[in-house]
Design a protein around this motif. Sequence first.
Motif, PDB file in Angstrom:
ATOM      1  N   TRP A 273      -8.922 -51.477   2.825  1.00 20.51           N
ATOM      2  CA  TRP A 273      -9.510 -50.840   1.640  1.00 20.51           C
ATOM      3  C   TRP A 273      -9.579 -49.323   1.800  1.00 20.51           C
ATOM      4  O   TRP A 273      -9.365 -48.569   0.835  1.00 20.51           O
ATOM      5  N   ALA A 274      -9.878 -48.855   3.009  1.00 20.62           N
ATOM      6  CA  ALA A 274      -9.991 -47.411   3.225  1.00 20.62           C
ATOM      7  C   ALA A 274      -8.688 -46.698   2.894  1.00 20.62           C
ATOM      8  O   ALA A 274      -8.699 -45.615   2.282  1.00 20.62           O
ATOM      9  N   TRP A 275      -7.541 -47.280   3.285  1.00 17.43           N
ATOM     10  CA  TRP A 275      -6.267 -46.604   3.000  1.00 17.43           C
ATOM     11  C   TRP A 275      -5.993 -46.547   1.499  1.00 17.43           C
ATOM     12  O   TRP A 275      -5.451 -45.558   1.003  1.00 17.43           O
ATOM     13  N   THR A 276      -6.378 -47.594   0.766  1.00 20.75           N
ATOM     14  CA  THR A 276      -6.170 -47.541  -0.685  1.00 20.75           C
ATOM     15  C   THR A 276      -7.072 -46.497  -1.321  1.00 20.75           C
ATOM     16  O   THR A 276      -6.655 -45.770  -2.231  1.00 20.75           O
ATOM     17  N   THR A 418       0.189 -40.518   7.177  1.00 15.43           N
ATOM     18  CA  THR A 418      -0.301 -40.687   5.812  1.00 15.43           C
ATOM     19  C   THR A 418       0.205 -42.037   5.324  1.00 15.43           C
ATOM     20  O   THR A 418       1.400 -42.337   5.428  1.00 15.43           O
ATOM     21  N   ILE A 419      -0.708 -42.863   4.821  1.00 15.51           N
ATOM     22  CA  ILE A 419      -0.369 -44.208   4.351  1.00 15.51           C
ATOM     23  C   ILE A 419      -0.453 -44.215   2.835  1.00 15.51           C
ATOM     24  O   ILE A 419      -1.528 -44.029   2.260  1.00 15.51           O
ATOM     25  N   THR A 420       0.675 -44.427   2.180  1.00 21.27           N
ATOM     26  CA  THR A 420       0.754 -44.355   0.718  1.00 21.27           C
ATOM     27  C   THR A 420       1.115 -45.720   0.153  1.00 21.27           C
ATOM     28  O   THR A 420       2.259 -46.177   0.290  1.00 21.27           O
ATOM     29  N   PRO A 421       0.159 -46.431  -0.478  1.00 20.62           N
ATOM     30  CA  PRO A 421       0.468 -47.747  -1.047  1.00 20.62           C
ATOM     31  C   PRO A 421       1.594 -47.679  -2.067  1.00 20.62           C
ATOM     32  O   PRO A 421       1.731 -46.692  -2.811  1.00 20.62           O
ATOM     33  N   THR A 422       2.425 -48.701  -2.102  1.00 17.32           N
ATOM     34  CA  THR A 422       3.526 -48.778  -3.054  1.00 17.32           C
ATOM     35  C   THR A 422       2.972 -48.801  -4.478  1.00 17.32           C
ATOM     36  O   THR A 422       2.108 -49.626  -4.795  1.00 17.32           O
TER      37      THR A 422
END
Length: 447
Positions: A273-276, A418-422
Amino acid sequence: MPIHSFPTTRFTAATAPGGLPLLGHAPALLRRPFDFVAGLAAHGDLVRLRLGPLDAYVACHPELVRRLLDEDHAHDGGGPAPDSAPEAPGDGLAACPATAHRRRQRMLQPAFHRARLPGYAAMTAEEIAGTTAPWRDGDVIDVPAAMYRLTTAVTARCLFAGHDRAGALPGQASMDAIVRGAGRRVMMPLPGAGRLPTPGNRRYRRARQDLREVTGRLIADYRADGTDHHDLLSVLLGAVDEDGQGLSDAEIHDQVVTFLLAGTETTAATLSWAWTLLAANPAVRERLHAELDTVLDGRPARHDDLPALPLTARIVSETLRLYPPVWLLSRTLTADTRLGGHRVPAGATVLVSPYLLHRRADVFPCPGRFDPDRWLTTARPAAGTYAPFGLGARSCLGDTFGTTEAVLAIATIAARWTITPTPGRPVRPVRGLSLSPRPFTATLTRR
């Protein structure tokens, strides 16, 4: 039968609208559990639900919740279907009766003493670095699966530091079957439904047996070795009560399973959830990167860094507020009780939802907004308003361990990636034992 009373003069009671004949509110709870539960506070402070043939009461007001959970003499652990198949933790700390809980909690508290946290944190940092080492710029990953692998590695290391852990634990499919099966049983409206020969029930029983065999082997290995490995299993094997009695192998197994489930599923959900949330709030993410660049300069985070990472810690607190891993708690009343001045009979189930409490606008203004800075002025929220790991005597012993792991993981990963959701598919929660997101992918970008 005695009447226990939690004194109050202001609580209101109501029955939730929209119940169906015979089934009551069970379909709504199963179809859209989060929206349904979060909306109950609009109907009263104590809201009655009908779950098939059973009644349940949802405590919606923070003060009522605090008094219910802190004054635990009139209730015990339980759920809407108390005679359903046993939960995955069996007789572990999360599910055992109150009399056994007090004894075991005293015995297990040393496992999470603050003096042990630096050692656990060092193991955590090593596992985070090792798990993320294969990542490459431009990789597309399944975020919940990746976070699950990470937290499984951390939990296994802290539980079984003295064992060669490669291949020692069941696979993710088995763990998923346990978590989802236990979640269905917690919310199951009909007694006995957990024993039906459905595919899901069969997977659940097989996975529980696999996990029991694995932990049995590990316990036997440790007993034969006789060495203190300064891990959680060593603490369990050495724990004694005031009479000098230790835990049986069956009790140790149940505690291991409880720690394993709690340590993997809940923290993996929080990290996912944190990455989103960070991706949807780039200004917060930029501030996070600035903090990490100053403190870490690209290296993995350590326990000594925690005081210098206040924004990272607030991000974890705010993530836990919006998506508390323990989103629904249940208690069974052991005596006729007055809750907020309203009589509730012995045997009734009382539900408490941290998800509901955390979305009360009178406690958290603009409750749907991700705002880590709200914790600058709410460092110590009032009792009964913030409960991501439960409240009262049954609150999670490992809450500090879990939040420390989450802070170290976010700091170490965000310092380098950096984590970028699709885009194109909103991330939604899955109904289950914990508030986890559905599988989603994201692109890794090396910073």
